[in-house]
Scaffold this motif. Structure first.
Motif, short mmCIF file in Angstrom:
data_model
loop_
_atom_site.label_atom_id
_atom_site.label_comp_id
_atom_site.label_asym_id
_atom_site.label_seq_id
_atom_site.Cartn_x
_atom_site.Cartn_y
_atom_site.Cartn_z
N SER A 1 0.83 -1.21 0.00
CA SER A 1 0.00 0.00 0.00
C SER A 1 0.86 1.26 0.00
CB SER A 1 -0.92 0.01 1.24
OG SER A 1 -1.77 -1.11 1.25
N PHE A 2 2.16 1.06 0.09
CA PHE A 2 3.10 2.18 0.16
C PHE A 2 4.03 2.18 -1.05
CE2 PHE A 2 7.43 3.48 1.57
CZ PHE A 2 7.18 4.84 1.70
N ASN A 3 4.83 1.11 -1.21
CA ASN A 3 5.77 1.02 -2.32
C ASN A 3 6.20 -0.43 -2.49
OD1 ASN A 3 7.75 1.24 -4.24
ND2 ASN A 3 9.19 2.36 -2.95
N PRO A 4 5.63 -1.14 -3.46
CA PRO A 4 6.00 -2.55 -3.65
C PRO A 4 7.48 -2.74 -4.00
CG PRO A 4 4.01 -2.01 -4.86
CD PRO A 4 4.57 -0.72 -4.38
N TYR A 5 8.12 -1.70 -4.54
CA TYR A 5 9.49 -1.82 -5.03
C TYR A 5 10.49 -1.12 -4.12
CZ TYR A 5 6.86 -3.00 -9.24
OH TYR A 5 6.00 -3.57 -10.13
N SER A 6 10.24 -1.12 -2.83
CA SER A 6 11.13 -0.38 -1.93
C SER A 6 12.51 -1.01 -1.81
CB SER A 6 10.49 -0.25 -0.54
OG SER A 6 10.39 -1.52 0.08
N VAL A 7 12.64 -2.30 -2.10
CA VAL A 7 13.95 -2.96 -2.10
C VAL A 7 14.39 -3.09 -3.56
CG1 VAL A 7 15.29 -4.97 -1.40
CG2 VAL A 7 13.37 -4.22 0.00
N ASN A 8 15.42 -2.37 -3.93
CA ASN A 8 15.83 -2.36 -5.34
C ASN A 8 16.65 -3.59 -5.70
OD1 ASN A 8 18.84 -1.72 -5.28
ND2 ASN A 8 18.03 -0.03 -4.06
#
Length: 348
Positions: free
Chosen positions: A234-241
């Motif tokens: 709900s925030f950022n599915p791609y927070s781990v690059n």
């Protein structure tokens, strides 16, 4: 016109340790590893960089599997985030609707997150000897969170004591922040399978030499992991690059290097603790990659700037109960020898 939300205007933000702009400092103030990442990390990151035009896997499946194999838990019980700070933020956002309790002297982000998300917080004083008394938390109704070993005190609690707290109320969530557990603490990860109300948070910033990569994780039963994913997606599915995931997997693939760095850190910690005691410092027994120390005649407020003048950075907290202490990260043996030489000069 003032556009700022009044709740944000009242925040007292977390203050990170100083990051010097020049390379001539001995940096013993932010509990980073004294050693570079494992040899295979740079190559893995370079290979991942070739695909930067693509989104990374939002489920982080391969990294979660590798981390689960290391921790001896199923991948379904592992969550990863952009540093343990993001993991903790998701916990405060999604798992503390009934309030939260934490120690008065601990990781500074707990109080910041509680204020940021408008949570009812119970702040529990440490004992006079700066240890956590879990008996104080028995009547807490909301989520309980504490660092074990604790920061900045460096002190750890035995797993048995934490298990008693967890088992006392299965409907109350207990979160154990294990950022420093590799340096001498007792991990609660093996007990997650038996307790649905236990969640463990960890990081790659300390014992895995990846502070700059920003990689943290949580271990819990699948239902709690699903709730963290609900917040994350709900925030950022791609927070781990992709490069961070590659760095994490490469670090996990070189356990021998990981263990060698741990052994060097522990040896330097033992040597430094004894040398500081010989100089007259009170040294708390550390289960971390830092020491929490004070001198009976020279305050932390005096020692901190004096060391900084000598190009040595340590951490000093201007708080009533601990203002006489310094928190000293364990660096290389050569760095610790230079620290001791400076302190010996100041004490003499």
């Amino acid at each position: 016109m003032d556009f700022l939300d009044p709740r944000v205007a009242q925040l007292a933000p977390y203050v990170p340790g100083e990051q010097p702009k020049t390379k001539d400092f001995i940096k013993l103030n932010t509990n980073e590893s004294a050693y570079p990442p494992a040899p295979g990390v740079a190559q893995a990151v370079t290979q991942a960089a070739a695909n930067l035009q693509l989104y990374a896997d939002p489920t982080c499946q391969s990294l979660r599997q590798a981390l689960g194999d290391y921790l001896q838990v199923p991948a379904e019980q592992v969550f990863v985030g952009n540093g343990s700070d993001e993991v903790l933020a998701f916990c405060f956002q999604g798992l503390m609707g009934h309030g939260v309790a934490f120690p008065d002297i601990t990781y500074g982000f707990y109080s910041v997150f509680a204020q940021l998300y408008g949570l009812k917080a119970q702040v529990m004083p440490l004992r006079e000897d700066l240890t956590i008394d879990l008996a104080d938390y028995q009547d807490c109704e909301g989520t309980i969170i504490f660092a074990n070993p604790n920061a900045p005190t460096s002190l750890g609690l035995p797993a048995e004591a934490i298990l008693q707290l967890v088992a006392a109320n299965p409907k109350r969530l207990v979160i154990v922040d294990e950022a420093y557990v590799a340096f001498g603490g007792q991990s609660m990860v093996p007990y997650v399978k038996d307790h649905a109300n236990l969640l463990v948070v960890g990081t790659f910033s300390k014992s895995w030499q990846l502070a700059g990569a920003r990689l943290g994780y949580a271990v819990a039963q699948p239902a709690l992991i699903a709730e963290l994913n609900r917040v994350k997606f709900s925030f950022n599915p791609y927070s781990v690059n992709g490069m961070t995931m590659a760095a994490g997997q490469a670090a996990l693939a070189d356990i021998d290097y990981h263990q060698a760095c741990l052994e060097k850190t522990l040896a330097s910690r033992k040597w430094t603790a004894q040398a500081l005691a010989d100089l007259g410092f009170d040294v708390l027994p550390s289960a971390t990659n830092f020491l929490f120390v004070k001198h009976p005649e020279i305050s932390g407020a005096q020692l901190y700037p004096a060391l900084k003048e000598r190009k040595i950075l340590v951490r000093w907290f201007d708080k009533a109960r601990i203002k006489d202490y310094l928190r000293i990260t364990i660096g290389t043996q050569a760095e610790m020898a230079q620290l001791l030489a400076a302190l010996r000069e100041l004490v003499d």
